[in-house]
Design an enzyme around this catalytic site. Structure first.
Site, PDB file in Angstrom:
ATOM      1  N   SER A 102     -13.974  42.196 -77.639  1.00  0.00           N
ATOM      2  CA  SER A 102     -13.261  42.675 -78.819  1.00  0.00           C
ATOM      3  C   SER A 102     -12.415  43.910 -78.526  1.00  0.00           C
ATOM      4  O   SER A 102     -11.476  43.859 -77.744  1.00  0.00           O
ATOM      5  CB  SER A 102     -14.267  42.928 -79.953  1.00  0.00           C
ATOM      6  OG  SER A 102     -13.620  43.160 -81.174  1.00  0.00           O
ATOM      7  N   ASP A 241      -6.727  43.848 -82.975  1.00  0.00           N
ATOM      8  CA  ASP A 241      -7.475  44.282 -81.799  1.00  0.00           C
ATOM      9  C   ASP A 241      -7.445  43.177 -80.744  1.00  0.00           C
ATOM     10  O   ASP A 241      -6.778  42.153 -80.915  1.00  0.00           O
ATOM     11  CB  ASP A 241      -8.901  44.700 -82.164  1.00  0.00           C
ATOM     12  CG  ASP A 241      -9.789  43.529 -82.559  1.00  0.00           C
ATOM     13  OD1 ASP A 241      -9.252  42.459 -82.904  1.00  0.00           O
ATOM     14  OD2 ASP A 241     -11.020  43.691 -82.532  1.00  0.00           O
ATOM     15  N   ASP A 243      -9.300  40.806 -79.685  1.00  0.00           N
ATOM     16  CA  ASP A 243      -9.654  39.402 -79.941  1.00  0.00           C
ATOM     17  C   ASP A 243      -9.179  38.909 -81.300  1.00  0.00           C
ATOM     18  O   ASP A 243      -9.472  37.782 -81.692  1.00  0.00           O
ATOM     19  CB  ASP A 243     -11.159  39.174 -79.780  1.00  0.00           C
ATOM     20  CG  ASP A 243     -11.986  39.769 -80.903  1.00  0.00           C
ATOM     21  OD1 ASP A 243     -11.568  40.800 -81.459  1.00  0.00           O
ATOM     22  OD2 ASP A 243     -13.062  39.226 -81.212  1.00  0.00           O
ATOM     23  N   ASP A 245      -9.846  39.692 -84.477  1.00  0.00           N
ATOM     24  CA  ASP A 245     -10.654  39.616 -85.702  1.00  0.00           C
ATOM     25  C   ASP A 245     -10.611  40.914 -86.492  1.00  0.00           C
ATOM     26  O   ASP A 245     -11.230  41.021 -87.546  1.00  0.00           O
ATOM     27  CB  ASP A 245     -12.100  39.216 -85.391  1.00  0.00           C
ATOM     28  CG  ASP A 245     -12.886  40.287 -84.644  1.00  0.00           C
ATOM     29  OD1 ASP A 245     -12.273  41.266 -84.161  1.00  0.00           O
ATOM     30  OD2 ASP A 245     -14.121  40.139 -84.527  1.00  0.00           O
TER      31      ASP A 245
END
Length: 445
Positions: A102, A241, A243, A245
Site C-alpha cells: 500500500s 496511494d 495500491d 485504495d
C-alpha cells in the site's frame, strides 16, 4: 478470535527478503492458501500487484505455490487493490490475491486476500491458512497441477467499471484535474478514467520504475500535487496511494482534503439527491468536526476501530453504505465492495458537476477541529499503552480537553509505531499536549 501468527490488520506485510516476505515463505503461503481454498471446491484465483520491483519475485512464488496445490492462476499484472477485488467477482474466481504494501516504501511488500465476493477474507479462512502453513509443503500429482495465464484485458475491464459508476448524462469536459498516482498501481488506469470522461488531465506520479512508489508523491505526500494544482490553475487534484485504495484531494487553492471531508461531500450529495441510506461510519481517528457537521444534517455517525476492515464490519452491522478513514480509505457500498480511490473521486466529481460547485465550495459546510497525529517509532519490550506515566498523562490531557476535544493513543497495525492523536479547538494547545504524551512514550523501553 485465535491469536494470529502471520496475518495482521491488512494481510501479511514486512521487509522484502526478511521472513515472512521471502520467496520460500510466499510460495508456501500460496500452497497453504491453495489447499484451504481447494477444500472449498476452488479451481481458480487471481493475482495482482502494485509496481514494486519485488512484486515480480513474489508473484512467481505465489504462482508456484498455488500450482503445486492444483489451483489455476490468472495473472492481472499491475492492478489497483480495488480493481483486483472487482475482477475477482467478475471472473467468478474463488479468491483474489494482492501483492502490495500500500502506502509503505518500495522495500516493503505484503500479501492480502479477497474472497469471491470482493471483500477481505473471513477470519476463519485466514486462520485455516495459518494452520496449514504449519504443515509441510507438498505437491499434487503432475496431471492435477494448476495452470497460470495472463489476463491481458484486466486494466481495460477495470477502467470501464470505474466509468460506469459516473452518471452517463454528465461530462467532466469543463474540468482540469491533476492526477497523482504515486508511481503505483493506478498509473495506467486513473488518468485514462478521468480523461475518457472528458476531463483535461495533468499527470504526475505515473512513471513507476520499481523503486519510486510513494516516493515524494501520492496520497501520503501531498506537497507535489498541491503545488501542481496551483501552478496549472487546475480545478482540483486527485492523489492516490501506491495500491489505489486510498485517496486525498486538493481544491483549486491547494488546500488538502482528507477522507473525513471527502466522505462529508459524498454524504451531502447523497442527501441532496435523495440517495441517503443510513448513516456514516468513521473511525476513532475521524475528526470531531465531521461528527458535528453530519449531526447538523441529521445524519447518524458511528466510529469503528482504525482500519478499513473495521469500517467495513460496522457498515455491514448497521446496514449503511458510506464509511471512511481520515487517511483516505473511502468506502461506498452503493458502488464497490471495498475502499476504492478512483470510485471515491468519481463520487466527489459527481457532486461537483451536478451541484455546479467547486471542491472549495463543497467543503465549506465542514469545520475541522485542529488535530495533530504524532507517530513515535517503538521497539522496546514494554508496551507504552500500559505504562503508568503515559496513562496518567493521557488522563490529564483528557481532563484538560473535557467537552472541547479528545486524545487517542494506539499501536499501528502495520508498522512499529505508537500513534498519539490529540484534537481540540486550539492548535497551539493541541501541539503542546500531543508532544507531552509523545515524549513520555519515547521514554518507555
Amino acid at each position: 478470535m485465535s491469536d494470529r501468527k502471520y496475518f495482521g490488520t491488512d494481510g501479511i506485510r514486512g521487509l522484502v527478503g526478511q521472513y515472512p516476505i521471502t520467496p520460500e515463505f510466499v510460495m508456501k503461503l500460496g500452497y497453504a492458501a491453495g489447499k484451504v481454498l481447494a477444500g472449498q471446491g476452488t479451481k481458480k484465483v487471481l493475482i495482482g500487484k502494485d509496481t514494486r520491483i519485488s512484486g515480480y519475485m513474489l508473484e512467481s512464488a505465489l504462482e508456484a505455490g498455488f500450482s503445486a496445490a492444483g489451483i489455476d492462476v490468472g495473472l492481472l499484472g499491475p492492478m489497483p487493490t480495488p480493481g483486483i477485488a472487482y475482477l475477482t467477482k467478475t471472473f467468478r474466481a474463488e479468491a483474489g490475491i494482492v501483492i502490495s504494501a500500500s502506502h509503505n516504501p518500495f522495500y516493503d511488500n505484503g500479501i492480502k486476500f479477497f474472497s469471491n465476493t470482493g471483500e477481505k477474507l473471513p477470519d476463519a479462512v485466514e486462520l485455516a491458512i495459518e494452520a496449514e502453513l504449519d504443515n509441510p509443503m507438498g505437491c499434487v500429482e503432475s496431471a492435477k497441477l494448476g495452470k497460470a495465464s495472463r489476463v491481458n484485458d484486466a486494466a481495460g475491464r477495470y477502467i470501464e467499471f470505474c466509468k460506469s459508476n459516473f452518471p452517463s448524462k454528465i461530462s467532466l469536459k469543463d474540468l482540469t484535474i491533476v492526477v497523482d498516482c504515486a508511481h503505483g498501481a493506478t498509473y495506467h488506469i486513473a488518468p485514462n478514467v478521468f480523461r475518457e470522461l472528458g476531463a483535461t488531465v495533468i499527470e504526475i506520479g505515473t512513471a513507476p520504475n520499481g523503486t519510486n512508489i510513494n516516493q515524494g508523491c501520492g496520497a501520503t505526500s501531498m506537497a507535489a500535487i498541491s503545488k501542481a494544482v496551483v501552478e496549472h490553475k487546475a480545478d482540483l487534484g486527485i492523489a492516490l496511494d501506491g495500491d489505489g485504495d486510498r485517496i486525498m484531494m486538493v481544491d483549486h487553492t491547494g488546500y488538502v482534503i482528507d477522507g473525513d471531508e471527502i466522505i462529508y461531500i459524498i454524504a451531502c450529495n447523497d442527501l441532496k439527491t435523495g440517495r441517503k441510506e443510513g448513516g456514516v461510519v468513521g473511525t476513532l481517528m475521524s475528526n470531531m468536526g465531521l461528527e458535528l457537521a453530519l449531526k447538523e444534517l441529521d445524519i447518524e455517525f458511528a466510529r469503528s476501530n482504525v482500519g478499513d476492515r473495521h469500517v467495513m464490519e460496522l457498515l455491514r452491522e448497521k446496514g449503511w453504505q458510506l464509511g471512511a478513514e481520515n487517511s483516505g480509505h473511502v468506502i461506498n457500498l452503493n458502488h464497490t465492495s471495498t475502499g476504492d480511490g478512483i470510485i471515491a473521486a468519481l463520487n466527489v466529481l459527481t457532486a461537483v458537476t451536478k451541484q455546479e460547485k467547486s471542491l472549495f465550495e463543497l467543503r465549506q459546510g465542514l469545520t475541522m477541529l485542529p488535530q495533530l497525529l504524532v507517530n513515535v517509532r517503538f521497539s522496546g519490550q514494554n508496551n507504552p499503552l500500559n505504562d503508568a506515566d503515559v496513562l496518567a498523562a493521557v488522563d490529564e490531557v483528557n481532563e484538560t480537553l473535557t467537552g472541547r476535544g479528545r486524545v487517542l493513543l494506539r499501536k499501528s497495525g502495520t508498522e512499529p509505531l505508537i500513534r498519539v492523536m490529540v484534537e481540540g479547538p486550539d492548535m497551539d494547545e493541541v501541539t503542546l499536549l500531543a508532544n507531552k504524551i509523545a515524549d513520555l512514550v519515547k521514554l518507555v523501553k
